[in-house]
Scaffold this motif. Structure first.
Motif, PDB file in Angstrom:
ATOM      1  N   GLU A  66      -2.659  -4.792   3.178  1.00 15.66           N
ATOM      2  CA  GLU A  66      -3.714  -5.178   4.122  1.00 15.66           C
ATOM      3  C   GLU A  66      -4.444  -6.435   3.646  1.00 15.66           C
ATOM      4  O   GLU A  66      -4.770  -7.308   4.441  1.00 15.66           O
ATOM      5  CB  GLU A  66      -4.740  -4.051   4.268  1.00 15.66           C
ATOM      6  N   GLU A  67      -4.702  -6.500   2.345  1.00 23.83           N
ATOM      7  CA  GLU A  67      -5.415  -7.660   1.814  1.00 23.83           C
ATOM      8  C   GLU A  67      -4.587  -8.933   1.988  1.00 23.83           C
ATOM      9  O   GLU A  67      -5.116  -9.990   2.341  1.00 23.83           O
ATOM     10  CB  GLU A  67      -5.787  -7.423   0.340  1.00 23.83           C
ATOM     11  N   GLN A  77     -14.003 -11.134   7.129  1.00 24.67           N
ATOM     12  CA  GLN A  77     -14.594 -10.014   6.377  1.00 24.67           C
ATOM     13  C   GLN A  77     -13.718  -9.572   5.199  1.00 24.67           C
ATOM     14  O   GLN A  77     -13.864  -8.460   4.691  1.00 24.67           O
ATOM     15  CB  GLN A  77     -14.802  -8.816   7.321  1.00 24.67           C
ATOM     16  N   TYR A  78     -12.829 -10.474   4.793  1.00 28.72           N
ATOM     17  CA  TYR A  78     -11.880 -10.140   3.724  1.00 28.72           C
ATOM     18  C   TYR A  78     -12.541  -9.507   2.499  1.00 28.72           C
ATOM     19  O   TYR A  78     -12.139  -8.443   2.038  1.00 28.72           O
ATOM     20  CB  TYR A  78     -11.107 -11.405   3.318  1.00 28.72           C
ATOM     21  N   ASN A  80     -15.518  -8.102   2.002  1.00 27.63           N
ATOM     22  CA  ASN A  80     -16.128  -6.797   2.249  1.00 27.63           C
ATOM     23  C   ASN A  80     -15.068  -5.703   2.334  1.00 27.63           C
ATOM     24  O   ASN A  80     -15.250  -4.597   1.827  1.00 27.63           O
ATOM     25  CB  ASN A  80     -16.910  -6.797   3.569  1.00 27.63           C
ATOM     26  N   HIS A  81     -13.984  -6.037   3.017  1.00 23.30           N
ATOM     27  CA  HIS A  81     -12.920  -5.051   3.201  1.00 23.30           C
ATOM     28  C   HIS A  81     -12.246  -4.738   1.860  1.00 23.30           C
ATOM     29  O   HIS A  81     -11.963  -3.575   1.541  1.00 23.30           O
ATOM     30  CB  HIS A  81     -11.905  -5.573   4.227  1.00 23.30           C
ATOM     31  N   HIS A  85     -11.914  -1.123  -0.227  1.00 23.12           N
ATOM     32  CA  HIS A  85     -10.703  -0.579  -0.851  1.00 23.12           C
ATOM     33  C   HIS A  85     -10.971  -0.206  -2.314  1.00 23.12           C
ATOM     34  O   HIS A  85     -10.575   0.861  -2.782  1.00 23.12           O
ATOM     35  CB  HIS A  85      -9.570  -1.611  -0.802  1.00 23.12           C
ATOM     36  N   HIS A 116     -11.986   5.056   7.268  1.00 20.67           N
ATOM     37  CA  HIS A 116     -11.666   3.669   6.904  1.00 20.67           C
ATOM     38  C   HIS A 116     -10.782   3.016   7.977  1.00 20.67           C
ATOM     39  O   HIS A 116     -10.993   1.871   8.353  1.00 20.67           O
ATOM     40  CB  HIS A 116     -10.998   3.617   5.528  1.00 20.67           C
ATOM     41  N   GLU A 120     -12.852   0.222   9.667  1.00 15.59           N
ATOM     42  CA  GLU A 120     -12.598  -1.063   9.029  1.00 15.59           C
ATOM     43  C   GLU A 120     -11.260  -1.700   9.400  1.00 15.59           C
ATOM     44  O   GLU A 120     -11.203  -2.862   9.783  1.00 15.59           O
ATOM     45  CB  GLU A 120     -12.774  -0.937   7.521  1.00 15.59           C
ATOM     46  N   ASP A 121     -10.180  -0.921   9.313  1.00 18.65           N
ATOM     47  CA  ASP A 121      -8.872  -1.512   9.608  1.00 18.65           C
ATOM     48  C   ASP A 121      -8.778  -1.977  11.057  1.00 18.65           C
ATOM     49  O   ASP A 121      -8.176  -3.007  11.353  1.00 18.65           O
ATOM     50  CB  ASP A 121      -7.753  -0.501   9.313  1.00 18.65           C
TER      51      ASP A 121
END
Ligand code: FE2
Length: 146
Positions: A66-67, A77-78, A80-81, A85, A116, A120-121
């Motif tokens: 995901e990253e 928002q990379y 924060n996300h 994780h 999550h 978020e996703d």
């Protein structure tokens, strides 16, 4: 709340619309269900701890997936996300050492997965739809136009 005796199966509402991420989420959910199943069957600690290890490693892999996607699309928002994780992996690490109630561990991972994913996703998918409409992000099997 979940019922430990009941098989966990995929809910279509958990699909975010990015094929590869949804695929990885399905595997993750299957792992949670395997853990649930071994606990219900009162399997040996060796069997249960192997699945916990698989869940942990799979979560690490999946988060990097995901990253990398977020990085490649310039997702705002990379950081924060990524932090979310990191916090989840820390919490799993703490939870796996408090095993007096294994069903609580399953419940914890299951709740984390749902919250999550849906909070978020899903935002990554929304960003993609907004900024990459009609574009083909083949390496992630992204659907950006539907
Ligand atoms: Fe995520």
């Amino acid at each position: 709340m979940m019922n430990i005796g009941e098989k966990i199966s995929w809910d279509k509402g958990w699909d975010i619309g990015i094929k590869r991420i949804d695929f990885e989420h399905r595997i993750f959910l299957e792992l949670i269900d395997s853990l649930r199943n071994e606990i219900v069957r009162k399997s040996k600690w060796d069997v249960i701890s192997r699945i916990i290890r698989e869940i942990e490693k799979y979560a690490e892999f999946h988060f990097i997936s995901e990253e990398n996607l977020m990085e490649s699309i310039g997702y705002p928002q990379y950081l924060n996300h990524q932090e979310a994780h990191f916090v989840l992996l820390e919490r799993l690490n703490i939870a796996k050492h408090k095993l007096e109630d294994l069903s609580k561990l399953v419940e914890f991972i299951y709740q984390w997965f749902i919250e999550h994913t849906l909070k978020e996703d899903i935002q990554i998918a929304e960003y993609l739809k907004e900024h990459y409409k009609g574009k083909n992000l083949t390496s992630f099997n992204c659907i950006t136009d539907g």
